[in-house]
Design a protein around this motif. Sequence first.
Motif, PDB file in Angstrom:
ATOM      1  N   ILE A  50       0.905  -1.399   0.030  1.00  0.00           N
ATOM      2  CA  ILE A  50      -0.027   0.033   0.068  1.00  0.00           C
ATOM      3  C   ILE A  50       0.804   1.047   0.003  1.00  0.00           C
ATOM      4  O   ILE A  50       1.839   1.250   0.882  1.00  0.00           O
ATOM      5  CB  ILE A  50      -0.946  -0.002   1.057  1.00  0.00           C
ATOM      6  N   LYS A  51       0.634   2.194  -0.905  1.00  0.00           N
ATOM      7  CA  LYS A  51       1.124   3.501  -0.854  1.00  0.00           C
ATOM      8  C   LYS A  51       0.343   4.535  -0.529  1.00  0.00           C
ATOM      9  O   LYS A  51      -0.912   4.598  -1.159  1.00  0.00           O
ATOM     10  CB  LYS A  51       1.958   3.726  -2.306  1.00  0.00           C
ATOM     11  N   ILE A  52       0.656   5.415   0.498  1.00  0.00           N
ATOM     12  CA  ILE A  52      -0.443   6.102   0.449  1.00  0.00           C
ATOM     13  C   ILE A  52       0.459   7.636   0.621  1.00  0.00           C
ATOM     14  O   ILE A  52       1.406   8.048   0.795  1.00  0.00           O
ATOM     15  CB  ILE A  52      -0.837   6.371   2.183  1.00  0.00           C
ATOM     16  N   LEU A  53      -0.517   8.592  -0.099  1.00  0.00           N
ATOM     17  CA  LEU A  53      -0.313  10.039  -0.264  1.00  0.00           C
ATOM     18  C   LEU A  53      -1.144  10.808   0.738  1.00  0.00           C
ATOM     19  O   LEU A  53      -2.327  10.464   0.756  1.00  0.00           O
ATOM     20  CB  LEU A  53      -0.582  10.696  -1.707  1.00  0.00           C
ATOM     21  N   SER A  54      -0.792  11.579   1.643  1.00  0.00           N
ATOM     22  CA  SER A  54      -1.495  12.114   2.769  1.00  0.00           C
ATOM     23  C   SER A  54      -1.020  13.404   3.278  1.00  0.00           C
ATOM     24  O   SER A  54       0.099  13.741   3.198  1.00  0.00           O
ATOM     25  CB  SER A  54      -1.708  10.940   3.925  1.00  0.00           C
ATOM     26  N   ASN A  55      -2.030  14.107   4.009  1.00  0.00           N
ATOM     27  CA  ASN A  55      -1.504  15.330   4.621  1.00  0.00           C
ATOM     28  C   ASN A  55      -2.292  15.513   5.901  1.00  0.00           C
ATOM     29  O   ASN A  55      -3.528  14.936   6.105  1.00  0.00           O
ATOM     30  CB  ASN A  55      -1.906  16.460   3.498  1.00  0.00           C
ATOM     31  N   ARG A  56      -1.563  15.909   6.939  1.00  0.00           N
ATOM     32  CA  ARG A  56      -2.334  16.336   8.116  1.00  0.00           C
ATOM     33  C   ARG A  56      -1.881  17.542   8.959  1.00  0.00           C
ATOM     34  O   ARG A  56      -2.080  17.605  10.076  1.00  0.00           O
ATOM     35  CB  ARG A  56      -2.292  15.204   9.234  1.00  0.00           C
ATOM     36  N   ASP A  57      -1.554  18.429   8.083  1.00  0.00           N
ATOM     37  CA  ASP A  57      -1.278  19.768   8.443  1.00  0.00           C
ATOM     38  C   ASP A  57      -2.249  20.671   9.235  1.00  0.00           C
ATOM     39  O   ASP A  57      -2.349  21.503   9.837  1.00  0.00           O
ATOM     40  CB  ASP A  57      -0.829  20.783   7.348  1.00  0.00           C
ATOM     41  N   GLY A  58      -3.538  20.360   8.440  1.00  0.00           N
ATOM     42  CA  GLY A  58      -4.970  20.737   9.122  1.00  0.00           C
ATOM     43  C   GLY A  58      -5.197  22.270   8.423  1.00  0.00           C
ATOM     44  O   GLY A  58      -6.495  22.176   8.202  1.00  0.00           O
ATOM     45  N   VAL A  59      -4.340  22.911   7.915  1.00  0.00           N
ATOM     46  CA  VAL A  59      -4.528  24.164   7.191  1.00  0.00           C
ATOM     47  C   VAL A  59      -4.145  24.260   5.886  1.00  0.00           C
ATOM     48  O   VAL A  59      -4.889  24.601   4.928  1.00  0.00           O
ATOM     49  CB  VAL A  59      -3.966  25.502   8.317  1.00  0.00           C
ATOM     50  N   ARG A  60      -2.976  24.006   5.797  1.00  0.00           N
ATOM     51  CA  ARG A  60      -2.400  23.983   4.315  1.00  0.00           C
ATOM     52  C   ARG A  60      -2.036  22.606   3.894  1.00  0.00           C
ATOM     53  O   ARG A  60      -1.336  22.160   4.191  1.00  0.00           O
ATOM     54  CB  ARG A  60      -1.104  24.836   4.505  1.00  0.00           C
ATOM     55  N   ASN A  61      -2.811  22.259   2.852  1.00  0.00           N
ATOM     56  CA  ASN A  61      -2.474  20.871   2.310  1.00  0.00           C
ATOM     57  C   ASN A  61      -1.625  20.688   1.000  1.00  0.00           C
ATOM     58  O   ASN A  61      -1.495  19.340   0.751  1.00  0.00           O
ATOM     59  CB  ASN A  61      -3.827  20.070   2.195  1.00  0.00           C
ATOM     60  N   THR A  62      -1.039  21.675   0.506  1.00  0.00           N
ATOM     61  CA  THR A  62       0.111  21.419  -0.339  1.00  0.00           C
ATOM     62  C   THR A  62       1.303  21.954  -0.043  1.00  0.00           C
ATOM     63  O   THR A  62       2.183  22.179  -1.349  1.00  0.00           O
ATOM     64  CB  THR A  62      -0.580  21.780  -1.915  1.00  0.00           C
ATOM     65  N   LEU A  63       1.611  22.274   1.012  1.00  0.00           N
ATOM     66  CA  LEU A  63       3.011  22.758   1.369  1.00  0.00           C
ATOM     67  C   LEU A  63       4.193  21.719   0.966  1.00  0.00           C
ATOM     68  O   LEU A  63       5.200  21.846   0.539  1.00  0.00           O
ATOM     69  CB  LEU A  63       3.200  23.224   2.632  1.00  0.00           C
ATOM     70  N   GLY A  64       3.624  20.114   1.257  1.00  0.00           N
ATOM     71  CA  GLY A  64       4.650  19.299   0.782  1.00  0.00           C
ATOM     72  C   GLY A  64       4.065  18.616  -0.577  1.00  0.00           C
ATOM     73  O   GLY A  64       4.308  18.761  -1.473  1.00  0.00           O
ATOM     74  N   GLY A  65       3.227  17.670  -0.165  1.00  0.00           N
ATOM     75  CA  GLY A  65       2.414  16.905  -1.314  1.00  0.00           C
ATOM     76  C   GLY A  65       1.351  17.652  -1.822  1.00  0.00           C
ATOM     77  O   GLY A  65       1.271  18.935  -1.937  1.00  0.00           O
ATOM     78  N   ASN A  66       0.597  16.926  -2.713  1.00  0.00           N
ATOM     79  CA  ASN A  66      -0.784  17.636  -3.182  1.00  0.00           C
ATOM     80  C   ASN A  66      -1.703  16.537  -3.368  1.00  0.00           C
ATOM     81  O   ASN A  66      -1.325  15.333  -3.626  1.00  0.00           O
ATOM     82  CB  ASN A  66      -0.314  18.052  -4.695  1.00  0.00           C
ATOM     83  N   PRO A  67      -3.092  16.851  -3.311  1.00  0.00           N
ATOM     84  CA  PRO A  67      -3.783  15.702  -3.113  1.00  0.00           C
ATOM     85  C   PRO A  67      -4.260  15.374  -4.731  1.00  0.00           C
ATOM     86  O   PRO A  67      -5.340  15.430  -5.161  1.00  0.00           O
ATOM     87  CB  PRO A  67      -5.055  16.554  -2.518  1.00  0.00           C
TER      88      PRO A  67
END
Length: 735
Positions: free
Chosen positions: A197-214
């Motif tokens: 399983i490969k997961i792209l995820s974010n849990r910044d809560g406010v900014r969701n593309t500072l690292g990855g992108n949905p």
Amino acid sequence: MKNLFLSAFLCICALPAFAVIEGNNILISTPNTSMLLNGKQGEVLRFAYYGDKVEPGMINSIKGGQLSLNDEAYPVFGVNAENEPALQVTHADGNMSLDLIIESISQSAVTNAELTKIVLKDKVYPFVVTLNYKAYKNSDVIECWSEFTNNEKKAVTLYKFASAFLPVRLDDIWLSHLNGAWASEAYLTEEALSPGIKILSNRDGVRNTLGGNPSFMLSLDGKPSEGTGRVIGGALAYSGNYKIMFDISNRSRLKVFAGINEDASQYILEPKETFTTPELALTYSKEGKGGVSRSFHDYARNGKLHNGLNNRDILLNSWEGVYFNVNQEGMDQMMKDFSAMGGELFVMDDGWFGDKYPRDNDKSSLGDWVIAKKKLPQGVEGLLASAKKYGIKFGIWIEPEMCNSVSELYEKHPDWIIRQNNREPQMGRGGTQLVLDLSNPKVQDFVFGVVDGLMTNYPDLYYIKWDANMTLANYGSNYLPMNKQSHLYIEFHKGLRNVLERIRAKYPKLVMQACASGGGRANYGLLPYFEEFWGSDNTDALQRMQIQWGESQFYPANAIASHVSANKNHQTQREVPLKLRFDVAMTGRLGMEIQPKDMTEADKIFAKNAIATYKSIRPVIQQGDQYRLVSPYEKQPFSSLMYVSKDKSRAVFFSYKLEHFVNQYIPRLKMNGLNPDKMYKVTEINVELGRDNAPGRSRNRINNQVVSGKQLMNEGIEVSFGGQYSSVVFELNAQ
Ligand code: GLA
């Protein structure tokens, strides 16, 4: 129930055939793609196919040719418990199972699209799942999302709640996605998917593309290519925590799940309440990644980006020029200088607000959106008057979801802060920053009021840069009840959306930029409310090449704000020619972020010419089709990309030299997207200044030649670069 289905069926037959239901086939199509689902009332909904367009008469060929997958269209936990589910709930009685069958299928025409709704119902519990498929007519996108309605007597808890599920036949599938960090956002990463399983995820809560992108691309025919091969693209229209999972746990399938990140976010769904998930925009192309990107660009400009078909103004932003040192004279001087260079809009960044606590640095004042009188005694009126005097528009920076502990807002409303009341809050930027609790309607009113107040007081304000520079730390809401604290991540973004809906209803023409510590808010959850996003706080031309290349995978040029800044660059300390800085910024929404009074006379003349040039090619860049030619990630000594107008009568070709050796071999660069049957006049533009700052002369032999589109694409051209970090731009005009 039967009648419902029948009437839906009848109403479909009267519609033009974009979506077709016949027998148990549900065929959903865009101009060039189709998705095929199977099922009738009382049956389990099955997913058969997603790919190249299928005409209704060809459905049997899909099935006969073994292209039909026959997988569950939306797997749920319960009866089937061994596989990853898209949906997992616990009913009020503690039962954890679901078993869904089709209750009804309906279709309706909506703006520029056709919406197919498939209502699934649990066999035992009155729990309803509605799957939505919105097929666009003006782009090759099908948006998929789900809704859950609790008709039970007590609350049901949602533990997993994917927007969409997509099974793909397993092959040599490669995943392309974006990752990074502050000042290095949107780096393109490509990898072959392997079992697990490969997961792209974010849990910044406010900014969701500072690292990855949905968002993601899946190249189905092996190693990703720009121009060939079957590629599926996905982009989740969400601004909060997301989770996109690629599951290869059996030998024949890749299973894709996309939606809100459910970690720490279980949702208590009250009786009669409906929970709606964000849309996953899916597209497909057999023209490689470039085809998928162009499809997303059209999708954005045709409706998912606010005023997407408008061309954007060329602006000067004050941040890197003066940082917090704003004052009337300084702003007036910047406007005067920029206007003399042909600029169209000036944006005053951070540092203009705070009465009791003036904003002189990042340690105070967020929340106090009143003018800092000492710095700006003539108020916003004085700045608007300067802009008027110089014939340009004026915009302003705000960060309205935030607060500093040193602010009047914090003194008045400590309960508006996201925090745990029995712990000392952890502060963000400046050691004092905190996030406002947007789940609270009063806070939503306040944030709306920040924009509404500015626009009411200063109706000539043209542009707002909306920033958000903190993660959602101190997880806890004073507004949400204790048993619903787990809703905060989700309610924060619902609140933000409510505010933006209200702003757009009242101020549809106001131009807004989404910024979040740079490129932290490049997503289709927010772009319907914003004209553009700030690409990155990193304005170094070389790094921007890679960042913008990444962002262009999913977002069009007129959404990517890209600024020419000082030499040395403030983030990397690198020195590169002004021409390169312009030639990179011109591939997006051109702007400047520099102190004009520190520029040399020659630089000002070059900038003035470049701005005039950009104005003439702006429609091709901002509204044309993008073709990426040589990637800056390929570690070659150069990179290249181009834009072609929709009617293929005009094009602009950019090439950049990244390394320099004596007697260096430079291969011919092949163009793309032109009309092979047309003849194009090739003219070098944005040439370095010559002697005495007179217009420079092209060193390229192809300059002013007329060449066929076919030759330009099949044989390519020889580009004659100058030294290291030199760049060459050609404009092409069909004769
Ligand atoms: C963030 C933004 C910058 C600038 C500063 C101002 O870092 O990304 O562009 O606006 O805030 O404080």
